[in-house]
Design an enzyme around this catalytic site. Structure first.
Site, PDB file in Angstrom:
ATOM      1  CG  HIS A   1      -1.763   1.232   1.356  1.00 27.11           C
ATOM      2  ND1 HIS A   1      -3.117   1.245   1.068  1.00 27.11           N
ATOM      3  CD2 HIS A   1      -1.453   2.517   1.706  1.00 27.11           C
ATOM      4  CE1 HIS A   1      -3.594   2.471   1.252  1.00 27.11           C
ATOM      5  NE2 HIS A   1      -2.598   3.264   1.645  1.00 27.11           N
ATOM      6  CD  GLU A   2       1.766   3.494   3.705  1.00 28.52           C
ATOM      7  OE1 GLU A   2       1.996   4.605   3.207  1.00 28.52           O
ATOM      8  OE2 GLU A   2       0.702   3.233   4.317  1.00 28.52           O
TER       9      GLU A   2
ATOM     10  CG  HIS B   1       0.593   6.302  -0.851  1.00 28.05           C
ATOM     11  ND1 HIS B   1      -0.539   6.559  -1.590  1.00 28.05           N
ATOM     12  CD2 HIS B   1       0.149   5.898   0.373  1.00 28.05           C
ATOM     13  CE1 HIS B   1      -1.614   6.314  -0.851  1.00 28.05           C
ATOM     14  NE2 HIS B   1      -1.223   5.910   0.336  1.00 28.05           N
TER      15      HIS B   1
ATOM     16  CD  GLU C   1      -4.619   6.942   1.375  1.00 31.04           C
ATOM     17  OE1 GLU C   1      -4.156   5.801   1.226  1.00 31.04           O
ATOM     18  OE2 GLU C   1      -3.996   7.838   1.969  1.00 31.04           O
TER      19      GLU C   1
HETATM   20 ZN   LIG Z   1      -2.305   5.338   2.032  1.00 33.70          ZN
END
Ligand SMILES: [Zn+2]
Length: 257
Positions: A116-117, A120, A175
């Site tokens: 997930h990170e 980004h 997100e």
């Molecule tokens: Zn996030």
């Protein structure tokens, strides 16, 4: 006061986050100096893990994992923040997880978190996207504080079989994109784990739609048409108009980017 100082002839290494110093031109009472937080590079295992998804679209050697920082928000929220191409972990997590690809307790969930990170990171480097600005915008419309009917925070919630059917990857916010990618990873590489966890089983039914939405990403993660355009969508503007909370309140409620 420094926790640990090593002298090396003409320079010294200070291993701490706070120290005091005295100005050369105006000696007097020492004043505190905040040093940059500790950080580390990705391990070779983490790079190999990320390459499964992001291929060569990320300059892995530039990515750092940082111990806290960002005014303590990662510690207060107990969540990671990745606004500027670096993953800021809560201090306690940084001290425990030395390698997301290693033998960890909750290995699968920690790897989902890492992916997930890293999404980004991909948004920042490969899509040239301001993750910080998008995060603030999401916060300003309550994305990190308001929940949908199933209890999920609004910023992250998506339903590829329902309300989000027919959308392309660029139509999702930062997100949602990160969760779509990390859920795809989790179901693809940890299918047994997902099927044994009651709260994760619902991820399985959306996997074929997820892979369809991610088809261009999985083929070429450098394809610029993947860049999130969520902030230009009608629904976002509509929510901004409806929402009259002031910026200060939004900023103090930021949970995760
Ligand atoms: Zn996030």
């Amino acid at each position: 006061m420094a926790d640990k100082i090593e002298t090396h002839g003409t320079y010294m290494t200070v291993t701490t986050e706070e120290a005091t110093t005295v100005l050369i031109n105006s000696p007097g009472k020492p004043f505190p100096v905040r040093l940059p937080p500790k950080s580390r590079k990705l391990t070779s295992g983490e790079i190999a893990l990320a390459r499964l998804i992001f291929k060569e679209s990320i300059p892995y050697e530039k990515v750092r994992i940082v111990r806290g920082g960002l005014l303590g928000i990662p510690d207060n929220s107990r969540n990671a923040m990745t606004p500027f191409g670096e993953i800021h972990l809560p201090i306690k997590v940084y001290d425990v997880i030395k390698d997301f690809s290693g033998p960890l307790t909750n290995k699968e969930d920690n790897q989902r978190w890492f992916i997930h990170e890293m999404t980004h990171i991909w948004q920042y480097f490969a899509m040239d996207l301001s993750v910080a600005c998008r995060g603030v915008r999401l916060a300003s419309i309550g994305g990190y504080t308001e929940r949908d009917t199933s209890g999920r925070l609004m910023a992250y919630a998506y339903d590829l079989l329902g309300i989000d059917r027919g959308k392309e990857f660029k139509d999702f916010n930062i997100e949602q994109q990160a969760d779509i990618v990390c859920h795809c990873y989790l179901v693809k590489y940890h299918a047994n784990y997902v099927s044994q966890e009651p709260q994760l089983r619902n991820l399985i039914s959306q996997q074929s739609r997820r892979e369809y939405v991610l088809r261009d990403f999985l083929r070429n993660p450098l394809d610029r048409k993947l860049k999130s355009e969520e902030w230009t969508t009608k629904i976002h503007h509509q929510r901004e108009k409806e929402n009259n909370r002031i910026w200060y309140e939004a900023m103090t409620k930021v949970r995760t980017f």
